[in-house]
Design a protein around this motif. Structure first.
Motif, PDB file in Angstrom:
ATOM      1  N   TYR A  33      67.047 -24.218 -41.497  1.00 41.05           N
ATOM      2  CA  TYR A  33      66.187 -25.218 -41.504  1.00 41.05           C
ATOM      3  C   TYR A  33      65.535 -25.766 -39.865  1.00 41.05           C
ATOM      4  CZ  TYR A  33      66.555 -25.856 -46.317  1.00 41.05           C
ATOM      5  OH  TYR A  33      66.257 -25.945 -47.745  1.00 41.05           O
ATOM      6  N   GLY A  34      65.803 -24.815 -39.092  1.00 37.54           N
ATOM      7  CA  GLY A  34      65.104 -25.377 -37.921  1.00 37.54           C
ATOM      8  C   GLY A  34      66.501 -26.794 -37.231  1.00 37.54           C
ATOM      9  N   GLN A  35      67.399 -26.792 -37.194  1.00 38.36           N
ATOM     10  CA  GLN A  35      68.377 -27.916 -36.596  1.00 38.36           C
ATOM     11  C   GLN A  35      69.058 -27.121 -35.090  1.00 38.36           C
ATOM     12  OE1 GLN A  35      70.749 -29.553 -39.359  1.00 38.36           O
ATOM     13  NE2 GLN A  35      71.877 -31.264 -38.017  1.00 38.36           N
ATOM     14  N   THR A  36      68.781 -27.983 -34.172  1.00 41.20           N
ATOM     15  CA  THR A  36      69.361 -27.649 -33.400  1.00 41.20           C
ATOM     16  C   THR A  36      70.301 -28.670 -32.921  1.00 41.20           C
ATOM     17  OG1 THR A  36      67.564 -28.886 -31.768  1.00 41.20           O
ATOM     18  CG2 THR A  36      67.455 -26.275 -33.208  1.00 41.20           C
ATOM     19  N   SER A  37      70.559 -29.628 -32.877  1.00 39.29           N
ATOM     20  CA  SER A  37      71.291 -30.306 -32.307  1.00 39.29           C
ATOM     21  C   SER A  37      72.652 -30.235 -32.830  1.00 39.29           C
ATOM     22  CB  SER A  37      70.281 -32.212 -32.655  1.00 39.29           C
ATOM     23  OG  SER A  37      70.741 -32.642 -33.959  1.00 39.29           O
TER      24      SER A  37
ATOM     25  N   ASN B  84      60.953 -22.699 -42.374  1.00 38.52           N
ATOM     26  CA  ASN B  84      61.544 -22.606 -43.441  1.00 38.52           C
ATOM     27  C   ASN B  84      60.915 -22.459 -44.730  1.00 38.52           C
ATOM     28  OD1 ASN B  84      62.246 -24.866 -46.329  1.00 38.52           O
ATOM     29  ND2 ASN B  84      64.116 -23.724 -45.302  1.00 38.52           N
ATOM     30  N   ALA B  85      59.759 -22.242 -44.730  1.00 36.31           N
ATOM     31  CA  ALA B  85      59.290 -22.059 -46.111  1.00 36.31           C
ATOM     32  C   ALA B  85      59.006 -19.991 -46.349  1.00 36.31           C
ATOM     33  CB  ALA B  85      57.320 -22.666 -45.940  1.00 36.31           C
ATOM     34  N   VAL B  86      59.337 -19.709 -44.910  1.00 40.20           N
ATOM     35  CA  VAL B  86      59.504 -18.122 -45.099  1.00 40.20           C
ATOM     36  C   VAL B  86      60.702 -17.378 -46.322  1.00 40.20           C
ATOM     37  CG1 VAL B  86      57.570 -17.730 -43.640  1.00 40.20           C
ATOM     38  CG2 VAL B  86      60.538 -17.809 -43.306  1.00 40.20           C
ATOM     39  N   ILE B  87      61.442 -18.667 -45.950  1.00 37.19           N
ATOM     40  CA  ILE B  87      62.394 -18.314 -47.270  1.00 37.19           C
ATOM     41  C   ILE B  87      62.965 -19.169 -48.339  1.00 37.19           C
ATOM     42  CG2 ILE B  87      65.394 -19.002 -47.045  1.00 37.19           C
ATOM     43  CD1 ILE B  87      64.084 -16.515 -44.589  1.00 37.19           C
ATOM     44  N   GLN B  88      62.746 -20.454 -48.577  1.00 40.55           N
ATOM     45  CA  GLN B  88      62.531 -21.254 -49.657  1.00 40.55           C
ATOM     46  C   GLN B  88      61.484 -20.639 -50.741  1.00 40.55           C
ATOM     47  OE1 GLN B  88      60.355 -25.789 -50.046  1.00 40.55           O
ATOM     48  NE2 GLN B  88      62.608 -26.116 -49.287  1.00 40.55           N
ATOM     49  N   GLY B  89      60.142 -19.950 -49.577  1.00 41.53           N
ATOM     50  CA  GLY B  89      59.010 -19.581 -50.300  1.00 41.53           C
ATOM     51  C   GLY B  89      59.404 -18.365 -50.832  1.00 41.53           C
ATOM     52  N   ALA B  90      59.876 -17.201 -50.754  1.00 46.85           N
ATOM     53  CA  ALA B  90      60.771 -16.182 -51.607  1.00 46.85           C
ATOM     54  C   ALA B  90      61.652 -16.580 -51.948  1.00 46.85           C
ATOM     55  CB  ALA B  90      60.941 -15.124 -49.831  1.00 46.85           C
TER      56      ALA B  90
END
Length: 567
Positions: free
Chosen positions: A418-422, A481-487
């Protein structure tokens, strides 16, 4: 009229599984088109024609199941296979629309036409000569409005256009690269298109059949949570005020509107609780020590049910036969997940006991376990993550690899996708880079494509359109996220439609698709067979979807008279 039709078509080259376009002309018959031929069937019941051709197991081709297949599904037909031009157009071209005009234009490299609203005027008809195509190659707006259904000759032309587009779509899909190395098998994008088409048909069936509910149980549950059924608007307001009073009496000072977060935060200050916001997850740690906070949280649950899933919702959406019905979409506008209306995708956990099997039947639930992390392991080809995905609980070996506890490992994997970095997630990501570099590189490449505004495709071939120079940080995170959620959505639907194809043998049906969960209703004596079917079809689907990958996909199965019991 339909007697011998299957033999006639077979003699003209229509083989088992052939794409067969279908155009219905109300009260006059229908037209069929296939590679190399067309056929009018006059004064025939379309349901009887389709039934008569079932031995050929054709791949029915239409613009969209939501319109073209609806009368067949309403008549009780459960078709084996189809090619949904709209669903494939969304997959192949990243369309947000699946109407015939947009799908035709995309398939022929034409600009997306404006959607027509209301009647046609002279400007709408400019460039049209009465035929199905405009001078610019776009579909005629008059034909889009139904001109093709005036007679069987026009319907035959219309069916031919559908078949032409189906062939173009199939060729375009076949030209896409296949992420798997599997000789002598159709391209993954073609298989995904077939699954997406069947999912569009399943969506029509889900809307037609509905989710079984026990109205008496639901009425009793609503009564316990939100109080008695209101008899008129003033009574409803009085009941609402009474629910508010149960909370407000525990706080000193003036009454406030509990639906206003700013005023609720000020109200919490009166009891010495200073919080940056009033989100439920932030208040929950204080509920055990504060009756006032506990009452506020309980009120919120009741309020959500009262306003969204209360008596008005029940009367509006639950039919006399005890089925909850709402419109379904087989692929949302983003990564392609199934969505539904009428509360089908957001039914509160508290109301799940009211979702009950009909007499003599049970509900069987199948929930894909940790599906998105397993999908990441499969599509990225990360050997270390794939080894972890051989286990029932893949977070345990991930934690061992990262040198942390299981909750932190779960946060790390989800943060990566999900790209969370904090915060804690940011620290855990550093260890993810060290332990699972291939998976992290896959995610970063997807994010980079989003930031650069370029097109990207999911593992199964769904186009994620770039936005060019308008790309922002949000686009990067979305692509990541979409490349994982979509797959994962593609895998789920491929599994769901495989289950669908096998359920007829045990007189079962899918009654709900909820993110990564399938809910089946089957005869009680076939409950064990249904559970075994969920597992065997997942294994079979993963066998071609992730061919060559050591990743193991798992399903948790539960059975009960209600959805709650099946959990």
């Amino acid at each position: 009229m339909t007697r011998g039709l299957a033999d006639e078509l077979a003699a003209q080259g229509v083989q088992r599984g052939t794409p067969l376009a279908l155009a219905l002309v109300p009260r006059r018959g229908l037209a069929l088109a296939w590679a190399g031929g067309v056929r009018q069937v006059e004064a025939a019941d379309p349901v009887e024609v389709v039934r008569a051709l079932s031995d050929l197991e054709p791949r029915w081709t239409w613009w969209a199941a939501g319109t073209d297949a609806r009368p067949l599904v309403a008549a009780g037909l459960r078709l084996r296979a189809c090619w949904d031009l709209g669903a494939v157009g969304r997959l192949l071209h990243g369309l947000r629309r699946d109407d015939a005009a947009a799908v035709w234009a995309a398939g022929h490299g034409l600009p997306e036409p404006a959607q027509t609203r209301g009647g046609l005027d002279l400007l709408d008809l400019a460039g049209e000569d009465g035929g199905p195509l405009r001078t610019d190659g776009q579909l005629s707006r008059e034909w889009l409005g139904g001109r093709w259904s005036d007679d069987l000759v026009s319907a035959q032309v219309w069916a031919g256009l559908m078949l032409d587009l189906q062939s173009r779509q199939a060729d375009a899909l076949d030209a896409l690269p296949d992420p798997r190395s599997v000789p002598r098998q159709p391209r993954l994008a073609v298989l995904t298109a077939l699954a997406e088409s069947a999912a569009a048909l399943l969506a029509v069936e889900l809307e037609q059949d509905g989710l079984p509910l026990d109205r008496d149980v639901l009425d009793a549950m609503l009564g316990a949570v939100v109080g008695e059924r209101p008899t008129h608007p003033a009574h409803e307001l009085a009941l609402r005020a009474a629910r508010d009073d149960e909370v407000l009496r525990l706080f000193p000072g003036e009454r406030v509107d509990l639906r206003n977060p700013l005023l609720v935060r000020e109200m919490l200050l009166r009891i010495g609780l200073d919080v940056p916001d009033t989100r439920s997850w932030r208040l929950e740690p204080h509920a055990a020590s504060s009756p006032a906070v506990a009452a506020l949280l309980a009120w919120r649950k009741a309020e959500r049910i009262a306003t969204t899933y209360g008596y008005a919702w029940l009367d509006r959406n639950v039919a006399d036969d005890g089925r909850l019905r709402g419109a379904w979409n087989a692929a949302d506008g983003g990564a392609g997940r199934m969505t539904a209306q009428a509360g089908l995708h957001n039914l509160p956990t508290e109301l799940r006991p009211a979702v009950r099997a009909e007499p003599g039947r049970v509900l069987v639930r199948g929930d894909l376990g940790q599906v998105e992390p397993r999908v990441l392991a499969a599509v990225s080809g990360d050997a270390g993550l794939a080894r972890a995905a051989r286990e029932d609980d893949m977070y345990a070996p991930v934690a061992a690899q990262l040198g942390c506890d299981r909750p932190t490992a779960k946060v790390a994997v989800l943060a990566a996708m999900y790209g969370q970095t904090s915060g804690v997630a940011g620290e855990a990501l550093k260890d993810m880079d060290r332990s699972f570099p291939t998976a992290m590189a896959y995610l970063r490449d997807a994010e980079d494509a989003g930031l650069r505004g370029v097109d990207l495709r999911t593992y199964g071939g769904r186009l994620l359109p770039g936005v060019g120079e308008e790309a922002t940080h949000g686009h990067g995170r979305y692509f990541r996220n979409a490349v994982i959620q979509g797959a994962a959505a593609e895998l789920f639907k491929a599994w769901a439609v495989t289950v669908r194809s096998e359920l007829a043998a045990i007189d079962g049906q899918i009654v709900l698709c909820l993110h990564d969960e399938l809910l089946l209703q089957v005869p009680a004596e076939h409950a064990d067979r249904a559970g075994a079917l969920l597992a065997s079809t997942l294994e079979a689907t993963a066998g071609w979807w992730a061919a060559g990958s050591p990743v193991r996909f798992v399903v948790e199965v539960g059975t009960g008279e209600s959805w709650a019991q099946a959990h």
